[in-house]
Design a protein around this motif. Structure first.
Motif, PDB file in Angstrom:
ATOM      1  N   HIS A   1       0.471  -1.101  -0.083  1.00  0.00           N
ATOM      2  CA  HIS A   1      -0.167   0.108   0.070  1.00  0.00           C
ATOM      3  C   HIS A   1       0.886   1.369  -0.121  1.00  0.00           C
ATOM      4  N   ALA A   2       1.598   1.430   1.035  1.00  0.00           N
ATOM      5  CA  ALA A   2       2.446   2.377   0.522  1.00  0.00           C
ATOM      6  C   ALA A   2       3.116   2.758  -0.376  1.00  0.00           C
ATOM      7  N   CYS A   3       3.835   2.335  -1.139  1.00  0.00           N
ATOM      8  CA  CYS A   3       4.330   1.750  -2.570  1.00  0.00           C
ATOM      9  C   CYS A   3       3.278   2.390  -3.474  1.00  0.00           C
ATOM     10  N   VAL A   4       2.233   2.106  -3.534  1.00  0.00           N
ATOM     11  CA  VAL A   4       1.487   2.619  -4.558  1.00  0.00           C
ATOM     12  C   VAL A   4       0.885   3.973  -4.054  1.00  0.00           C
ATOM     13  N   ALA A   5       0.752   4.007  -3.392  1.00  0.00           N
ATOM     14  CA  ALA A   5       0.569   5.466  -2.425  1.00  0.00           C
ATOM     15  C   ALA A   5       1.746   6.613  -2.661  1.00  0.00           C
TER      16      ALA A   5
ATOM     17  N   ARG B   1      -9.467   0.369  -3.202  1.00  0.00           N
ATOM     18  CA  ARG B   1      -8.106   2.003  -3.194  1.00  0.00           C
ATOM     19  C   ARG B   1      -7.645   2.058  -3.528  1.00  0.00           C
ATOM     20  N   PHE B   2      -7.527   1.021  -4.350  1.00  0.00           N
ATOM     21  CA  PHE B   2      -5.932   1.537  -5.528  1.00  0.00           C
ATOM     22  C   PHE B   2      -6.527   0.701  -6.835  1.00  0.00           C
ATOM     23  N   PRO B   3      -7.195   1.303  -7.632  1.00  0.00           N
ATOM     24  CA  PRO B   3      -7.613   1.057  -9.009  1.00  0.00           C
ATOM     25  C   PRO B   3      -7.273   0.314 -10.235  1.00  0.00           C
ATOM     26  N   GLU B   4      -5.872   2.000  -9.771  1.00  0.00           N
ATOM     27  CA  GLU B   4      -5.697   2.344 -11.348  1.00  0.00           C
ATOM     28  C   GLU B   4      -3.914   1.532 -12.121  1.00  0.00           C
ATOM     29  N   PRO B   5      -3.373   1.130 -11.271  1.00  0.00           N
ATOM     30  CA  PRO B   5      -2.297  -0.077 -11.373  1.00  0.00           C
ATOM     31  C   PRO B   5      -2.909  -0.824 -12.030  1.00  0.00           C
ATOM     32  N   ARG B   6      -1.848  -1.649 -13.597  1.00  0.00           N
ATOM     33  CA  ARG B   6      -2.490  -2.686 -13.696  1.00  0.00           C
ATOM     34  C   ARG B   6      -2.080  -3.324 -12.898  1.00  0.00           C
TER      35      ARG B   6
END
Length: 219
Positions: free
Chosen positions: A50-54, A83-88
């Motif tokens: 979660h921290a990396c994607v944020a 929470r994070f729908p964008e990254p493939r």
């Protein structure tokens, strides 16, 4: 926290490898950096993921282990995508591919799944397809385990659910891990195991593992 190096090139795809086993991350990083021009960062549990994607806006693709630790939530991948729908996302797993496909194919931007044992060439092909937004879900013919095709665990012997349980138990998972993986209760898993032992004529997990091991697995 793994972040992009200062010299990261803006035109190089950024891959996030999320797996709790350091050797898996090292192996994937080595393969990917050898095969192409990628920037690779790593996460090892759900909080670090979660921290990396944020923190990293440039992530082009997440190679995501379906069994990441960090909570007891059986639906954590669904929660992560909300929470994070964008990254493939390209799922990586040692679980049966048909099981993973059925459970996660509907999630947004989850483009496919690849077995951790695949070759470097197959990994690169899957990553390239996912980066291009193309699906990497296996076809029905590809997901059938080799040992089913070769008669070591015939489809007629067990139900589909029993085959899934048998494969996971034979891979070394505990009853609790099998229950979590298949979204079942531990009691249901125990009942399945009893039926599997009876159907296959085995009395313990070691015998089951030998019964379902692929013929070319060695040992």
């Amino acid at each position: 926290m793994n972040t992009l190096p200062m010299h990261a090139m803006p035109d190089e795809p950024v891959l996030l490898i999320a797996d709790d086993h350091a050797l898996i991350r090292i192996g994937l990083r080595t393969q990917l950096t050898h095969l192409g021009h990628f920037q690779v960062i790593e996460a090892w549990d759900q909080p670090s993921l979660h921290a990396c994607v944020a923190r990293e806006p440039r992530i082009d693709l997440i190679l995501l282990d379906v069994m990441m630790p960090g909570s007891e939530d059986q639906h954590w991948i669904e929660s992560f995508r909300q929470r994070f729908p964008e990254p493939r996302v390209l799922l990586i797993t040692g679980l049966p591919l048909d099981q993973v496909t059925r459970r996660y194919r509907h999630l947004p931007n989850v483009l496919g799944v690849i077995d951790k044992s695949r070759s470097s060439a197959e990994l690169r092909k899957a990553v390239d397809l996912a980066l291009a937004g193309e699906p990497v879900w296996p076809s029905a013919g590809m997901v059938a385990p080799a040992y089913e095709k070769k008669g070591h665990l015939r489809a007629a012997t067990l139900t589909e659910r029993q085959r899934e349980v048998a494969m996971l138990v034979a891979s070394g998972l505990s009853n609790r891990d099998v229950a979590t993986s298949l979204d079942l209760s531990e009691g249901t898993v125990k009942n399945h195991i009893k039926d599997i032992f009876r159907a296959l004529g085995v009395t313990n997990r070691t015998q089951l593992a030998l019964r379902v091991k692929p013929p070319d697995a060695g040992g």
